[in-house]
Design an enzyme around this catalytic site. Structure first.
Site, PDB file in Angstrom:
ATOM      1  N   LYS A  20       0.845  -1.201   0.000  1.00 31.50           N
ATOM      2  CA  LYS A  20       0.000   0.000   0.000  1.00 31.50           C
ATOM      3  C   LYS A  20       0.875   1.244   0.000  1.00 31.50           C
ATOM      4  O   LYS A  20       1.958   1.254   0.592  1.00 31.50           O
ATOM      5  CB  LYS A  20      -0.896  -0.051   1.234  1.00 31.50           C
ATOM      6  CG  LYS A  20      -1.984   0.985   1.333  1.00 31.50           C
ATOM      7  CD  LYS A  20      -2.840   0.702   2.553  1.00 31.50           C
ATOM      8  CE  LYS A  20      -3.941   1.713   2.765  1.00 31.50           C
ATOM      9  NZ  LYS A  20      -4.783   1.379   3.950  1.00 31.50           N
TER      10      LYS A  20
ATOM     11  N   SER B 273      -9.669   1.130   3.208  1.00 22.53           N
ATOM     12  CA  SER B 273      -8.877   2.060   2.426  1.00 22.53           C
ATOM     13  C   SER B 273      -7.796   1.343   1.615  1.00 22.53           C
ATOM     14  O   SER B 273      -7.146   1.951   0.767  1.00 22.53           O
ATOM     15  CB  SER B 273      -8.193   3.074   3.357  1.00 22.53           C
ATOM     16  OG  SER B 273      -7.282   2.431   4.229  1.00 22.53           O
TER      17      SER B 273
ATOM     18  N   SER C 292      -9.934  -1.714   7.088  1.00 21.43           N
ATOM     19  CA  SER C 292      -9.281  -1.392   5.822  1.00 21.43           C
ATOM     20  C   SER C 292      -8.482  -2.533   5.216  1.00 21.43           C
ATOM     21  O   SER C 292      -8.060  -2.442   4.063  1.00 21.43           O
ATOM     22  CB  SER C 292      -8.376  -0.167   6.000  1.00 21.43           C
ATOM     23  OG  SER C 292      -9.160   0.972   6.265  1.00 21.43           O
TER      24      SER C 292
END
Length: 559
Positions: free
Chosen positions: A123, A199, A223
């Site tokens: 990420k 997310s 997330s």
């Protein structure tokens, strides 16, 4: 020659020199890419599969990296009648060179660790010394740290190839969709008109679409587990503090956790074991001493559910929205009921427990995001990095980069109300923050007591009460893990009639990650629900991008 880790740069260079001397036939860095029809088929491959293939000599790290790069090029931007996933922000410019280095070391009998030669995506809030770290903000598109985050360092030390960085909700804020100002909105590969959740939706979409066999996400409340549930993945949120978040752009230091997103439980356990352990740069990792991560993979068993007590409950979803339950809730409830029956069929004792909305609201308090602005500012202040000229001068103080500088750039995808509320947050500690910390600590005690009162090895629930839609793909019980720090895992539980993934979440008592992973493995082996998405099929052997693909629905992984 690229450097695989900040802590091992000198030793890595020596290893590289030795390996290249012992493997002179290895293709040089300037070699032409391997034609796609000679590359391995990667749809459905797990990390364990890749390790077996590398060990057997049936593929190379260079070939795996090239296969994934080809897939990213084919499917991440718009193609055929699809909008594209928009899941990858940056591809490592040295991925192929790193792969050649690791192939040479393997040929010379050198192994760095359990992920030697395996491509992994991370990420874009994980600091990487060789790629920018944007945290989803276009203002930070060129923000370059001098060092890796601890998690990335551990990946590289284990031999992994960091293939690239994945899209994320800006500053990890949205848990129901993934939208950043640096890459836009990430699509769900099971239906590219729908949300990929958030997310960590970029990691979820990329791994689901076989852009890599594994990815890393962060989880402040759902997330990791949310994108995993909505994209038929295994999403593992470890015990809070088992894995370090040092070097990761924070949302809330009180709740942020780093963890893997994979296609199998075995891979989640393997990556979890690599990431786990104490880190002097992250005081919360003191709790890691309570577990031995080397037991995670050996402890996996297809009989692990026998005799385990698992709590289950039926929640009233009428308050999910002002209009009532979300569309598809009844179908998802039926799928999760069947999943719990599968747990029982594997020998688990299912215990009805009074896990109520009131208990969550009144007991499982969030540490909130009351520390968001202060945490981000502290990250910038403590991280050696370079950023675009003039960015730090947008707001006072002119000689320090702050969150207010980033949003003053004016291009953020965050809602103005959210930005305004974060800018108004006080420095920490302060009385409101102290009260939130105290309430959260009480909630942790309440969750621990709940497991003890009902003598539970785990708590079972739907990861999300409804399937993904265009704007929403959230979680229902993220508070259980995020607010209390207990470990949780989302597992593929099947698909709706429309072909949308459904996740089963298991949460376990604090510092029992090995047991949680073993129970998850037992369920996975008994059910085998995961299917790859149809919208990103295996690339044709002639290397051309498909002109037509099936837009929705899962496809069998051997297709």
């Amino acid at each position: 020659m690229p450097v695989p880790s900040r802590a091992r740069r000198r030793s890595a260079a020596l290893l590289a020199a030795t390996a290249l001397c012992l493997a002179p036939a290895l293709a040089p860095a300037s070699a032409s890419p391997t034609p796609h029809d000679e590359l391995p088929r990667v749809v459905g491959l797990s990390v364990s599969d890749e390790l077996d293939m590398l060990a057997a000599g049936t593929t190379t790290s260079v070939e795996l990296v090239q296969a994934y790069l080809d897939r990213i090029a084919a499917y991440d931007d718009a193609y055929a009648d699809q909008p594209g996933l928009h899941s990858v922000v940056t591809v490592s410019p040295t991925a192929l060179e790193n792969a050649r280095l690791l192939d040479a070391e393997r040929a010379a009998g050198i192994s760095r660790g359990p992920l030697h030669g395996v491509p992994v995506l991370v990420k874009d809030n994980y600091a990487t010394y060789d790629m920018p770290t944007s945290a989803g903000s276009v203002a930070l598109a060129d923000y370059q740290t001098a060092e890796d985050s601890t998690a990335v360092e551990r990946l590289r030390d284990a031999g992994a190839i960091v293939l690239g960085k994945t899209n994320m909700a800006e500053f990890a804020w949205h848990g129901t969709f993934t939208l950043s100002s640096v890459r836009g909105r990430t699509a769900n590969p099971y239906d590219q008109d729908l949300s990929a959740s958030g997310s960590s939706g970029g990691s979820g979409a990329a791994v689901a679409a076989s852009f890599a066999a594994a990815g890393l996400g962060t989880d402040s409340c759902g997330s990791i587990i949310g994108p995993s549930a909505h994209q038929s993945l295994v999403g593992y949120r470890p015990t809070m503090g088992l894995t370090s978040v040092a070097g990761i752009v924070p949302l809330s230091v009180r709740q942020d956790v780093s963890g893997p997103m994979t296609t199998t439980v075995e891979d989640a356990a393997l990556l979890g074991s690599v990431l786990a352990g104490e880190d002097l740069a992250d005081p919360q990792t003191e709790i890691a001493a309570e577990q031995d991560p080397s037991t995670f993979v050996p402890g996996l068993s297809d009989t692990a559910l026998e005799g385990k007590r698992i709590g289950y409950f039926h929640w009233d979803y009428s308050e999910s929205t002002p209009e009532g339950p979300r569309p598809g809730t009844e179908e998802v409830t039926g799928i999760v009921d069947r999943a719990v029956a599968d747990l029982a069929a594997e020998g688990a004792q299912i215990v009805e427990v009074p896990f109520t909305r009131e208990f969550v609201r009144e007991q499982l308090a969030s540490g909130g995001w009351i520390d968001m602005r202060a945490s981000v500012d502290a990250f910038f202040a403590s991280t050696k990095a370079e950023w675009p000229e003039g960015l730090a001068e947008l707001t006072a103080p002119a000689d320090e980069l702050t969150f207010s500088d980033v949003v003053a750039d004016g291009r953020s995808s965050l809602e103005p109300e959210t930005v305004e509320s974060w800018l108004a947050l006080e420095d920490v500690p302060n009385p409101a923050y102290d009260a939130a910390v105290a309430a959260q600590e009480a909630g942790k005690d309440a969750m621990d007591a709940f497991f003890e009162q009902y003598d539970l090895d785990a708590l079972a629930m739907p990861t999300s009460e409804a399937p993904a839609n265009e704007d929403w793909a959230g979680t229902t019980f993220c508070d259980v893990g995020a607010n209390t720090g207990v470990p949780s895992i989302s597992l593929p539980a099947g698909f709706t009639a429309a072909g949308l993934p459904v996740g089963l979440e298991l949460a376990a008592p604090r510092s029992t990650d090995a047991t949680l992973l073993a129970m998850a493995y037992d369920y996975e082996q008994a059910t085998q629900h995961r299917l790859a998405p149809a919208s990103t099929p295996e690339l044709p052997r002639n290397g051309t991008i498909p002109k037509e693909v099936v837009a929705t629905g899962p496809a069998r992984e051997d297709s």
